[in-house]
Motif scaffolding. Sequence first.
Motif, short mmCIF file in Angstrom:
data_model
loop_
_atom_site.label_atom_id
_atom_site.label_comp_id
_atom_site.label_asym_id
_atom_site.label_seq_id
_atom_site.Cartn_x
_atom_site.Cartn_y
_atom_site.Cartn_z
N PHE A 1 0.83 -1.21 0.00
CA PHE A 1 0.00 0.00 0.00
C PHE A 1 0.86 1.26 0.00
O PHE A 1 0.58 2.22 -0.73
CB PHE A 1 -0.92 -0.02 1.22
N CYS A 2 1.91 1.27 0.80
CA CYS A 2 2.76 2.47 0.89
C CYS A 2 3.53 2.72 -0.40
O CYS A 2 3.77 3.87 -0.77
CB CYS A 2 3.74 2.32 2.06
N GLN B 1 2.41 2.01 -3.39
CA GLN B 1 1.50 2.26 -4.49
C GLN B 1 0.64 3.49 -4.31
O GLN B 1 0.25 4.13 -5.28
CB GLN B 1 0.58 1.03 -4.69
N THR B 2 0.31 3.85 -3.09
CA THR B 2 -0.63 4.93 -2.85
C THR B 2 0.01 6.29 -3.06
O THR B 2 1.23 6.45 -2.94
CB THR B 2 -1.20 4.84 -1.43
N LYS B 3 -0.84 7.29 -3.38
CA LYS B 3 -0.41 8.67 -3.49
C LYS B 3 -0.77 9.49 -2.25
O LYS B 3 -0.46 10.67 -2.18
CB LYS B 3 -1.04 9.31 -4.72
#
Length: 325
Positions: free
Chosen positions: A221-222, A224-226
């Motif tokens: 998640f870290c 890939q996320t913005k």
Amino acid sequence: MTSKIDNPPPYEEALQVPKYGNYPHQPQHGSPLPPPPSYTPSPGMFPGPPGYWGQEGVYPRAGMWAAPGSSPTGLPTTIPTLSAGVPATNPGEMEDFLSTQWESTSIRHAFIRKVYLILAAQLAVTFSVVAVFAFVDPVRQFVIRYPGIYWASFVVYFVVYCILVCCKEPRRRFPWNFLLLGVFTLALSYMCGTISSYYDTKAIFIAMGITAVVCIAVTVFCFQTKVDFTSCGGFLCIAAVLLMIVGIVTAIVLSFQYVPWLHMLYAAIGAIVYTLFLVYNTQLLIGNRELAISPEEYVYGALSLYIDIVHIFLFILQISGAATE
């Protein structure tokens, strides 16, 4: 009021060649006045059709342009840039900029690899100690019989943690950084093994599996996320204070055997809070957010992730242990 003779000439007459030299007729009142200085704008100040600028008077002289669309005589053919005071970027400067960006990216990737290698070694030691304490019955009985060793390891853990967090020199200078990190890992591993000795083996394996899934999901998640979680430091501080208050209340209430489910609620809140801390510290490690860890702080980066993962395991172990009982 002004008389008719003082009015300016019509627009059609102004476009014609003046009859009195370069200037229109001026009425003489009293002594004659000296003619005004001629105004000749700098070449190229008023771009326009060549035929229009070929007039006499206040405009540039005819013949300044050799052909339509050509530049004035004696002027450079380059067009000035809009960046006032800033030199135009040449290919050499652009290559230097791209090489600098590539070097910073490669340094950050090497830093991330180093942190995760250290973290993998720490987790391997910790879960090996937990497995020994869970499967070897004499070790389990020894730990339960002598709780003083647990408190001694807690003191070592706290002292070494304060040194690693507050002092930059020990965690940056080899071999002191790895020596302190090794002592810290052994102390926290012994604490985890001691706590795990009070739970069933099934609960320990469930907690290990859930912790592994949570850590992998948070890492993916870290990366890939913005969404930037590094700007939520104040919220995490409030959550940590809330967790401490709930822990104190839980310790007082459980001592009187009130509200038995409060222990599981505290463990669930602790697991959520440390999961958010894991997200925060992972994004600090990645470095493309508002805040980032310096590439020299690989020991601090591994330390922060290691503490988050171990606390997530301990809180989930409390939930799984209460559920299996």
